[in-house]
Design a protein around this motif. Structure first.
Motif, PDB file in Angstrom:
ATOM      1  N   MET A   1       0.822  -1.204   0.000  1.00  0.00           N
ATOM      2  CA  MET A   1       0.000   0.000   0.000  1.00  0.00           C
ATOM      3  C   MET A   1       0.865   1.267   0.000  1.00  0.00           C
ATOM      4  O   MET A   1       0.612   2.201  -0.747  1.00  0.00           O
ATOM      5  CB  MET A   1      -0.910   0.010   1.222  1.00  0.00           C
ATOM      6  CG  MET A   1      -1.723   1.272   1.331  1.00  0.00           C
ATOM      7  SD  MET A   1      -2.636   1.443   2.864  1.00  0.00           S
ATOM      8  CE  MET A   1      -1.471   2.243   3.918  1.00  0.00           C
ATOM      9  N   TYR A   2       1.915   1.291   0.841  1.00  0.00           N
ATOM     10  CA  TYR A   2       2.770   2.477   0.904  1.00  0.00           C
ATOM     11  C   TYR A   2       3.489   2.705  -0.429  1.00  0.00           C
ATOM     12  O   TYR A   2       3.655   3.837  -0.875  1.00  0.00           O
ATOM     13  CB  TYR A   2       3.780   2.353   2.046  1.00  0.00           C
ATOM     14  CG  TYR A   2       3.138   2.372   3.418  1.00  0.00           C
ATOM     15  CD1 TYR A   2       2.095   3.245   3.707  1.00  0.00           C
ATOM     16  CD2 TYR A   2       3.577   1.523   4.427  1.00  0.00           C
ATOM     17  CE1 TYR A   2       1.500   3.272   4.954  1.00  0.00           C
ATOM     18  CE2 TYR A   2       2.998   1.540   5.687  1.00  0.00           C
ATOM     19  CZ  TYR A   2       1.957   2.420   5.948  1.00  0.00           C
ATOM     20  OH  TYR A   2       1.379   2.442   7.182  1.00  0.00           O
ATOM     21  N   LYS A   3       3.912   1.619  -1.046  1.00  0.00           N
ATOM     22  CA  LYS A   3       4.591   1.737  -2.348  1.00  0.00           C
ATOM     23  C   LYS A   3       3.659   2.396  -3.369  1.00  0.00           C
ATOM     24  O   LYS A   3       4.078   3.266  -4.144  1.00  0.00           O
ATOM     25  CB  LYS A   3       5.009   0.335  -2.807  1.00  0.00           C
ATOM     26  CG  LYS A   3       5.420   0.241  -4.244  1.00  0.00           C
ATOM     27  CD  LYS A   3       6.889   0.000  -4.398  1.00  0.00           C
ATOM     28  CE  LYS A   3       7.253  -0.148  -5.852  1.00  0.00           C
ATOM     29  NZ  LYS A   3       8.674  -0.100  -6.079  1.00  0.00           N
ATOM     30  N   GLN A   4       2.391   1.982  -3.375  1.00  0.00           N
ATOM     31  CA  GLN A   4       1.430   2.573  -4.311  1.00  0.00           C
ATOM     32  C   GLN A   4       1.232   4.054  -4.026  1.00  0.00           C
ATOM     33  O   GLN A   4       1.134   4.872  -4.952  1.00  0.00           O
ATOM     34  CB  GLN A   4       0.095   1.823  -4.249  1.00  0.00           C
ATOM     35  CG  GLN A   4      -0.909   2.282  -5.304  1.00  0.00           C
ATOM     36  CD  GLN A   4      -0.359   2.172  -6.737  1.00  0.00           C
ATOM     37  OE1 GLN A   4       0.133   1.127  -7.150  1.00  0.00           O
ATOM     38  NE2 GLN A   4      -0.412   3.277  -7.502  1.00  0.00           N
ATOM     39  N   LEU A   5       1.184   4.424  -2.746  1.00  0.00           N
ATOM     40  CA  LEU A   5       1.045   5.856  -2.401  1.00  0.00           C
ATOM     41  C   LEU A   5       2.251   6.641  -2.927  1.00  0.00           C
ATOM     42  O   LEU A   5       2.100   7.775  -3.411  1.00  0.00           O
ATOM     43  CB  LEU A   5       0.928   6.046  -0.885  1.00  0.00           C
ATOM     44  CG  LEU A   5      -0.373   5.613  -0.205  1.00  0.00           C
ATOM     45  CD1 LEU A   5      -0.323   5.950   1.281  1.00  0.00           C
ATOM     46  CD2 LEU A   5      -1.595   6.263  -0.839  1.00  0.00           C
TER      47      LEU A   5
END
Ligand code: THU
Length: 133
Positions: A1-5
Protein backbone atom coordinates in the motif's frame (compact mmCIF):
# COMPACT_ATOMS: atom_id res chain seq x y z
CA UNK A 1 0.00 0.00 0.00
CA UNK A 2 2.77 2.48 0.90
CA UNK A 3 4.59 1.74 -2.35
CA UNK A 4 1.43 2.57 -4.31
CA UNK A 5 1.05 5.86 -2.40
CA UNK A 6 4.63 6.72 -3.35
CA UNK A 7 3.93 5.94 -7.00
CA UNK A 8 0.85 8.17 -6.84
CA UNK A 9 2.97 10.94 -5.32
CA UNK A 10 5.38 10.63 -8.26
CA UNK A 11 2.41 11.10 -10.59
CA UNK A 12 1.24 14.15 -8.60
CA UNK A 13 4.73 15.66 -8.87
CA UNK A 14 4.40 15.88 -12.63
CA UNK A 15 1.93 18.74 -12.17
CA UNK A 16 4.23 20.84 -9.96
CA UNK A 17 4.43 24.53 -10.91
CA UNK A 18 7.99 25.51 -10.02
CA UNK A 19 9.43 28.18 -12.34
CA UNK A 20 11.52 29.70 -9.48
CA UNK A 21 13.11 26.76 -7.66
CA UNK A 22 12.74 23.99 -10.24
CA UNK A 23 12.32 21.74 -7.19
CA UNK A 24 9.29 19.59 -7.84
CA UNK A 25 7.34 17.88 -5.06
CA UNK A 26 4.39 15.52 -5.19
CA UNK A 27 2.20 14.19 -2.41
CA UNK A 28 -0.51 11.56 -2.11
CA UNK A 29 -2.74 11.84 0.95
CA UNK A 30 -4.82 8.82 1.95
CA UNK A 31 -8.02 9.69 3.80
CA UNK A 32 -9.76 7.30 6.19
CA UNK A 33 -12.58 7.20 3.64
CA UNK A 34 -10.16 5.37 1.34
CA UNK A 35 -10.01 8.27 -1.10
CA UNK A 36 -6.63 9.61 -2.21
CA UNK A 37 -5.85 13.29 -2.75
CA UNK A 38 -2.91 14.34 -4.89
CA UNK A 39 -0.96 17.55 -4.39
CA UNK A 40 1.99 19.37 -5.94
CA UNK A 41 3.87 22.52 -5.04
CA UNK A 42 2.57 25.71 -6.62
CA UNK A 43 5.07 28.57 -6.63
CA UNK A 44 4.55 32.30 -7.01
CA UNK A 45 6.63 35.24 -8.25
CA UNK A 46 6.19 36.85 -4.83
CA UNK A 47 7.61 33.63 -3.27
CA UNK A 48 5.61 33.81 0.00
CA UNK A 49 2.32 32.62 -1.51
CA UNK A 50 4.00 29.37 -2.60
CA UNK A 51 2.08 26.31 -1.46
CA UNK A 52 3.85 23.04 -0.73
CA UNK A 53 2.66 19.77 -2.22
CA UNK A 54 1.60 18.43 1.18
CA UNK A 55 -0.62 21.40 1.97
CA UNK A 56 -2.11 21.34 -1.51
CA UNK A 57 -3.19 17.74 -0.88
CA UNK A 58 -4.54 18.53 2.60
CA UNK A 59 -6.47 21.59 1.52
CA UNK A 60 -7.99 19.74 -1.40
CA UNK A 61 -9.14 16.98 0.95
CA UNK A 62 -10.41 19.27 3.71
CA UNK A 63 -12.31 21.36 1.19
CA UNK A 64 -13.98 18.19 -0.07
CA UNK A 65 -15.19 17.40 3.45
CA UNK A 66 -12.57 14.87 4.57
CA UNK A 67 -11.57 15.02 8.23
CA UNK A 68 -9.76 11.75 8.98
CA UNK A 69 -6.42 10.75 7.47
CA UNK A 70 -4.23 7.63 7.42
CA UNK A 71 -1.04 8.53 5.62
CA UNK A 72 0.76 10.84 3.22
CA UNK A 73 3.51 9.94 0.76
CA UNK A 74 5.88 12.70 -0.37
CA UNK A 75 8.50 12.68 -3.13
CA UNK A 76 10.62 15.52 -4.46
CA UNK A 77 13.78 16.65 -6.13
CA UNK A 78 15.22 18.97 -8.74
CA UNK A 79 13.51 18.80 -12.09
CA UNK A 80 15.39 16.49 -14.45
CA UNK A 81 17.35 14.78 -11.67
CA UNK A 82 16.65 11.57 -9.75
CA UNK A 83 14.28 11.92 -6.80
CA UNK A 84 15.96 13.17 -3.65
CA UNK A 85 16.12 10.74 -0.71
CA UNK A 86 15.82 13.77 1.61
CA UNK A 87 12.65 15.59 0.63
CA UNK A 88 10.91 16.03 3.97
CA UNK A 89 7.88 18.18 4.85
CA UNK A 90 8.60 21.74 5.95
CA UNK A 91 7.61 22.93 9.42
CA UNK A 92 4.48 24.67 8.18
CA UNK A 93 3.23 21.48 6.51
CA UNK A 94 3.96 19.46 9.68
CA UNK A 95 1.89 21.93 11.67
CA UNK A 96 -0.98 21.61 9.18
CA UNK A 97 -0.79 17.82 9.51
CA UNK A 98 -1.09 18.17 13.29
CA UNK A 99 -4.29 20.11 12.88
CA UNK A 100 -6.05 17.20 11.20
CA UNK A 101 -4.13 14.04 12.11
CA UNK A 102 -3.41 11.95 15.15
CA UNK A 103 0.11 11.19 16.36
CA UNK A 104 0.14 7.83 14.57
CA UNK A 105 -0.53 9.37 11.13
CA UNK A 106 2.04 7.88 8.74
CA UNK A 107 4.44 10.02 6.71
CA UNK A 108 6.17 8.09 3.94
CA UNK A 109 9.41 9.63 2.67
CA UNK A 110 12.14 8.73 0.20
CA UNK A 111 11.53 7.20 -3.20
CA UNK A 112 9.16 4.44 -4.40
CA UNK A 113 12.19 2.13 -4.48
CA UNK A 114 13.56 3.06 -1.07
CA UNK A 115 11.22 4.69 1.43
CA UNK A 116 10.77 4.93 5.18
CA UNK A 117 7.53 5.20 7.12
CA UNK A 118 7.50 7.67 10.02
CA UNK A 119 4.75 8.68 12.41
CA UNK A 120 3.74 12.31 12.65
CA UNK A 121 4.90 12.24 16.27
CA UNK A 122 8.39 11.20 15.14
CA UNK A 123 8.77 14.07 12.69
CA UNK A 124 7.06 16.70 14.87
CA UNK A 125 7.88 16.12 18.54
CA UNK A 126 6.91 18.61 21.28
CA UNK A 127 4.32 20.11 18.95
CA UNK A 128 1.70 22.69 19.74
CA UNK A 129 -1.57 20.94 18.97
CA UNK A 130 -5.27 21.78 18.95
CA UNK A 131 -5.50 19.86 22.25
CA UNK A 132 -3.91 22.86 23.98
CA UNK A 133 -6.82 25.14 23.22
N1 THU B 1 8.39 22.03 -1.02
C1 THU B 1 7.29 21.22 -0.95
O1 THU B 1 6.34 21.36 -1.74
N2 THU B 1 7.26 20.27 0.01
C2 THU B 1 8.33 19.92 0.79
O2 THU B 1 8.23 18.95 1.51
C3 THU B 1 9.56 20.74 0.74
C4 THU B 1 9.49 21.96 -0.10
C5 THU B 1 8.45 23.01 -2.12
C6 THU B 1 8.30 24.45 -1.78
C7 THU B 1 9.01 25.11 -2.95
O3 THU B 1 8.11 25.21 -4.04
C8 THU B 1 10.09 24.13 -3.33
O4 THU B 1 9.72 22.89 -2.76
C9 THU B 1 11.47 24.53 -2.87
O5 THU B 1 11.47 24.84 -1.51
Amino acid sequence: MYKQLMLDAVMAREKAYTPYSNYKVGACLLAKSGKKYLGCNVENAAYTPTNCAERTAFFKAISEGERGFEAIAVVGGKDGEPLSPNCTPCGVCRQVMLEFCTKDFKVILGTPEDFKVYTLEQIMPYAFTPAEL
